[in-house]
Design a protein around this motif. Structure first.
Motif, PDB file in Angstrom:
ATOM      1  N   THR A 573       0.831  -1.197   0.000  1.00 13.04           N
ATOM      2  CA  THR A 573       0.000   0.000   0.000  1.00 13.04           C
ATOM      3  C   THR A 573       0.866   1.247   0.000  1.00 13.04           C
ATOM      4  OG1 THR A 573      -1.668  -1.203   1.246  1.00 13.04           O
ATOM      5  CG2 THR A 573      -1.873   1.191   1.188  1.00 13.04           C
ATOM      6  N   CYS A 586       1.226  -3.034   4.009  1.00 18.39           N
ATOM      7  CA  CYS A 586      -0.042  -3.282   3.323  1.00 18.39           C
ATOM      8  C   CYS A 586      -1.166  -3.042   4.325  1.00 18.39           C
ATOM      9  CB  CYS A 586      -0.110  -4.724   2.799  1.00 18.39           C
ATOM     10  SG  CYS A 586       0.985  -5.085   1.423  1.00 18.39           S
ATOM     11  N   GLU A 589      -7.280  -4.686   4.463  1.00 16.58           N
ATOM     12  CA  GLU A 589      -8.247  -4.367   3.416  1.00 16.58           C
ATOM     13  C   GLU A 589      -9.682  -4.322   3.925  1.00 16.58           C
ATOM     14  OE1 GLU A 589      -7.439  -7.302   0.460  1.00 16.58           O
ATOM     15  OE2 GLU A 589      -5.773  -6.173  -0.409  1.00 16.58           O
TER      16      GLU A 589
END
Length: 634
Positions: A573, A586, A589
């Motif tokens: 990310t 990251c 999500e």
């Protein structure tokens, strides 16, 4: 002038980090927050290249330096050793690989990729001069119109120019088994394919006699392995017509006929013929390599005088394309790990797909059977007749159209991915999740890490650290690859939204598994167990939580000069440079998805309230983690 994001990041750093920043921190902070926005990512050109332009098809395949080397290892000229007769074929050695020292390093992404790419003309010149011919099995699952056959035939010729000669098995879904005249009809269909190939300038030979026999091969009942057994078999003598055509530079085109127990030639399922040919050709090729004929011993064999019968690819060309994916709303799977996903894909196959993809599960089973007899680096591809030039990209790169380990938001919004996107299938490896240090095979993990990183492990310190902080280890196969994830405690007072830290300590794959998809399979499993946890498309059966739970931010570090960082940039990310290191992360999500859904059209901001201060804490904690390696010897 610093951007607002950079200024915010600097204010978020604690005093210890601010002191260090004067010397090492370059105030460079980057994120891929475009993944958070509802707008689609940058457009990618759609459709196939012009089928009448062979060079453009290769260029659009975009082979990297590593892809080209791998291709030449299979199809390029064999170097002659000193004292060896000129023209004798020998194995092509792989290029020497320089060692790197990243803390996290997928080993199938080589150091050489950081080198300057060869000029396109040099790459094309090397690919356009194949010397060593290999074979592929092609299932042509019609019926196709004359225009469609013309496009497919052009694709077969392109592959032949690149050194891959196809053995084509013709099928026609509209011909009902048992109907009067079905044999004549399938032979007529075979001749149509031959005619289409010849109109495009290829030499083709119809092999109308039965080259396979129904039933298992004698001795199969005593087999000790677990490889699927085809419903038909073939022998070396049965393959003489196919080998004769290949040696004559012709493409064999075979109808799905087989000899039954009464030695009658009957029409059978084309999948049975393909599976029998793959197994038979692989066994004959292996026997010839182990027991060279007397003629081979008397005289060196020039590479272009014969052809390696070992199937390098399985290609299933049909009208429906690849296997629909539960994770991609019915769009085709990009890459399938048959060892761990086969049963799950079958169990999650939506009944509605049976009308649009009636042969998907049968072709999935065919790929699994065939790949069990093919070399580990081989692959199968299911492709629509609309994308014949994608076969060139598959041959040269042996990769899916788009990496399956890329962020899900990029895959969902990529306009180049449609219902005609091919599905690439690999034999793959089992994936399992270990949560207790006592269940780790320390000897095998040590070998894996040392071979991957080319460093000597500081064993005692490493194992002691895992005893205290291990979260989980994902193991691919028999320690062919592993992702080691730990839990790092944050300082008192850190926000509970991102504390403690889920840290990717090691990511490694054995050099012997480079190029077989293990890195992508391992990263997808890592996604499903950490930052992708809790979403429907994270339910892959990897032996872990199977998609149930709350996702967590995943953090890791890599040396700034690590050529693998390009791979990390594409999958993370965001990243932040810290002197000689780069911090990657990251975002969880599910948390972002939930927040985005709550806000509707407003979307997510570049810095959410729960993210304030986390970079400073992450960098301070992660940079204090000790090295796992012994000092290098001078």
């Amino acid at each position: 002038m610093l951007s607002r994001t950079t200024q915010t990041a600097r204010r978020a750093l604690p005093s210890s980090t601010n002191a260090r920043s004067a010397q090492t921190f370059k105030a460079f902070y980057a994120t891929i927050r475009s993944l958070r926005q509802s707008a689609p990512p940058p457009d990618v050109e759609e459709g196939d290249p012009a089928d009448n332009d062979f060079i453009m098809s290769i260029l659009r395949a975009n082979p990297s330096l590593r892809d080209t080397r791998s291709y030449l290892a299979d199809f390029g000229p064999r170097p002659v050793k000193p004292g060896q007769p000129k023209g004798q074929a020998v194995s092509l050695p792989l290029a020497a690989q320089k060692a790197t020292e990243p803390e996290v390093r997928p080993p199938d992404i080589q150091k050489q990729e950081a080198a300057t790419e060869a000029a396109p003309s040099q790459v094309i010149a090397s690919i356009l001069n194949p010397v060593y011919r290999r074979t592929s099995l092609v299932k042509l699952q019609g019926p196709f119109t004359d225009r469609q056959l013309e496009s497919i035939a052009r694709g077969m010729i392109y592959l032949e120019k690149l050194g891959l000669v196809s053995v084509i098995v013709v099928d026609n879904d509209n011909l009902v088994r048992g109907d009067v005249g079905e044999r004549a009809a399938i032979i007529e269909e075979t001749m149509r394919v031959v005619s289409a190939l010849e109109k495009q300038g290829a030499k083709a030979r119809p092999v109308l006699g039965s080259v396979v026999r129904l039933g298992p091969k004698p001795g199969d009942e005593d087999r000790g392995d677990s490889a699927p057994v085809p419903e038909a078999h073939t022998s070396a003598s049965d393959l003489i017509p196919i080998r004769s055509a290949l040696k004559s530079g012709e493409i064999p085109v075979v109808p799905p006929l087989a000899l039954d127990s009464f030695y009658r030639s009957v029409r059978v399922d084309a999948n049975d013929v393909v599976a029998a040919l793959v197994r038979g050709m692989a066994e004959v090729a292996a026997q010839e390599k182990n027991e060279p004929s007397s003629s081979t011993l008397e005289r060196p064999v020039l590479p272009d005088e014969d052809i390696d019968l070992t199937p390098m690819r399985l290609m299933i060309i049909n009208k429906e394309g690849g296997v629909p994916s539960y994770a991609r709303s019915g769009m085709p799977h990009l890459l399938v790990n048959l060892a761990s996903e086969f049963d799950y894909i079958r169990n999650t196959f939506d009944p509605r797909w049976k009308s649009t993809h009636p042969s998907a599960l049968g072709n999935l089973n065919l790929a699994r059977t065939c790949l069990s007899y093919m070399p580990p680096t081989s692959s199968a591809v299911m492709v629509s007749h609309k994308s014949p030039s994608s076969l060139i990209a598959n041959l040269i790169t042996n990769k899916p159209a788009v990496s399956s380990s890329l962020p899900h938001a990029l895959l969902q919004g990529n306009r180049s991915l449609d219902h005609s996107t091919p599905t690439l299938l690999r034999r793959g490896l089992d994936m399992r999740v270990i949560r207790s240090p006592t269940d780790i095979d320390k000897a095998k993990l040590k070998v894996l890490l040392e071979q991957s990183f080319r460093r000597e492990l500081d064993e005692q310190a490493f194992w002691d650290r895992l005893d205290q902080s291990l979260d989980f280890v994902i193991v691919a196969g028999d320690y062919a690859g592993a992702a080691v994830v730990t839990t790092e405690q944050c300082p008192a007072g850190a926000s509970p939204a991102w504390a403690p830290i889920t840290y990717l300590d090691k990511f490694a794959v054995l050099p012997s598994h480079q190029g077989d998809g293990t890195v992508d399979f391992l990263w997808v499993a890592l996604h499903d167990e950490s930052y992708g946890l809790g979403l429907p498309f994270s339910a892959n059966p990897n032996g872990g939580k199977e998609g149930k739970g709350e996702g967590r931010d995943l953090v890791w570090r890599s040396r700034a000069d690590n050529p693998v960082n390009k791979w990390y940039f594409e999958r993370s990310t965001g990243h932040m440079r810290l002197g000689d290191w780069v911090l990657f992360w990251c975002d969880a999500e599910k948390r972002l998805k939930t927040e985005e859904g709550r806000r509707g059209s407003q979307g997510l901001s570049y810095l959410e309230h729960w993210e304030h201060g986390r970079l400073g804490v992450w960098s301070d904690v992660v940079m204090k983690i000790p090295s796992s390696w012994k000092p290098k010897k001078n």
